[in-house]
Design a protein around this motif. Structure first.
Motif, mmCIF file in Angstrom:
data_model
loop_
_atom_site.group_PDB
_atom_site.id
_atom_site.type_symbol
_atom_site.label_atom_id
_atom_site.label_comp_id
_atom_site.label_asym_id
_atom_site.label_seq_id
_atom_site.Cartn_x
_atom_site.Cartn_y
_atom_site.Cartn_z
ATOM 1 N N LEU A 46 0.809 -1.221 0.000
ATOM 2 C CA LEU A 46 0.000 0.000 0.000
ATOM 3 C C LEU A 46 0.842 1.270 0.000
ATOM 4 O O LEU A 46 0.302 2.371 -0.024
ATOM 5 C CB LEU A 46 -0.967 -0.007 1.188
ATOM 6 N N GLY A 47 2.170 1.119 0.054
ATOM 7 C CA GLY A 47 3.062 2.260 -0.040
ATOM 8 C C GLY A 47 3.047 3.179 1.169
ATOM 9 O O GLY A 47 3.150 4.394 1.022
ATOM 10 N N VAL A 48 2.919 2.588 2.349
ATOM 11 C CA VAL A 48 2.932 3.381 3.583
ATOM 12 C C VAL A 48 4.038 2.881 4.496
ATOM 13 O O VAL A 48 4.576 1.792 4.315
ATOM 14 C CB VAL A 48 1.562 3.330 4.304
ATOM 15 N N LEU A 54 -1.245 2.459 7.446
ATOM 16 C CA LEU A 54 -1.710 1.219 6.818
ATOM 17 C C LEU A 54 -3.211 1.045 7.027
ATOM 18 O O LEU A 54 -3.948 0.762 6.081
ATOM 19 C CB LEU A 54 -0.950 0.016 7.392
ATOM 20 N N VAL A 55 -3.665 1.246 8.260
ATOM 21 C CA VAL A 55 -5.097 1.110 8.547
ATOM 22 C C VAL A 55 -5.883 2.160 7.768
ATOM 23 O O VAL A 55 -6.915 1.855 7.161
ATOM 24 C CB VAL A 55 -5.359 1.211 10.068
ATOM 25 N N ALA A 56 -5.379 3.401 7.747
ATOM 26 C CA ALA A 56 -6.072 4.466 7.014
ATOM 27 C C ALA A 56 -6.148 4.150 5.524
ATOM 28 O O ALA A 56 -7.196 4.324 4.898
ATOM 29 C CB ALA A 56 -5.359 5.797 7.240
ATOM 30 N N ALA A 57 -5.057 3.668 4.941
ATOM 31 C CA ALA A 57 -5.044 3.331 3.517
ATOM 32 C C ALA A 57 -5.993 2.167 3.227
ATOM 33 O O ALA A 57 -6.669 2.154 2.202
ATOM 34 C CB ALA A 57 -3.619 2.989 3.066
ATOM 35 N N GLY A 62 -11.045 0.545 0.662
ATOM 36 C CA GLY A 62 -12.095 -0.450 0.790
ATOM 37 C C GLY A 62 -11.614 -1.854 1.126
ATOM 38 O O GLY A 62 -12.343 -2.825 0.941
ATOM 39 N N ILE A 63 -10.392 -1.961 1.629
ATOM 40 C CA ILE A 63 -9.841 -3.266 1.994
ATOM 41 C C ILE A 63 -10.488 -3.760 3.285
ATOM 42 O O ILE A 63 -10.754 -4.945 3.442
ATOM 43 C CB ILE A 63 -8.308 -3.187 2.110
ATOM 44 N N ILE A 64 -10.719 -2.827 4.200
ATOM 45 C CA ILE A 64 -11.474 -3.119 5.428
ATOM 46 C C ILE A 64 -12.566 -2.071 5.550
ATOM 47 O O ILE A 64 -12.536 -1.039 4.863
ATOM 48 C CB ILE A 64 -10.576 -3.126 6.688
ATOM 49 N N GLN A 65 -13.533 -2.344 6.420
ATOM 50 C CA GLN A 65 -14.616 -1.386 6.634
ATOM 51 C C GLN A 65 -14.584 -0.835 8.024
ATOM 52 O O GLN A 65 -14.202 -1.476 8.943
ATOM 53 C CB GLN A 65 -15.969 -2.050 6.388
#
Length: 65
Positions: A46-48, A54-57, A62-65
């Motif tokens: 995710l390039g972080v 990571l959680v924000a990205a 839309g990887i997590i909700q």
């Protein structure tokens, strides 16, 4: 950007709930080192550089909700 694996997605979800690598490892029955490897791989995809990013990205993409 490579797609995160189902396991990486699962771990990010636990991170979003405030769990540590040790807690996630216990929940999933894997070592904290393995959890950290999954986290590092997901951050690279995710390039972080930080776990909060990571959680924000993941949320943003839309990887997590």
């Amino acid at each position: 950007m490579s797609a995160v694996t189902p396991r990486e997605r699962e771990i990010i979800g636990w991170m979003a709930q405030g769990k540590t690598a040790a807690e996630i490892g216990t929940i999933l029955g894997i070592s904290p080192i393995t959890v950290n490897t999954h986290i590092a791989n997901a951050k690279a995809k995710l390039g972080v550089f930080k776990e909060t990013a990571l959680v924000a990205a993941a949320l943003r993409n839309g990887i997590i909700q």
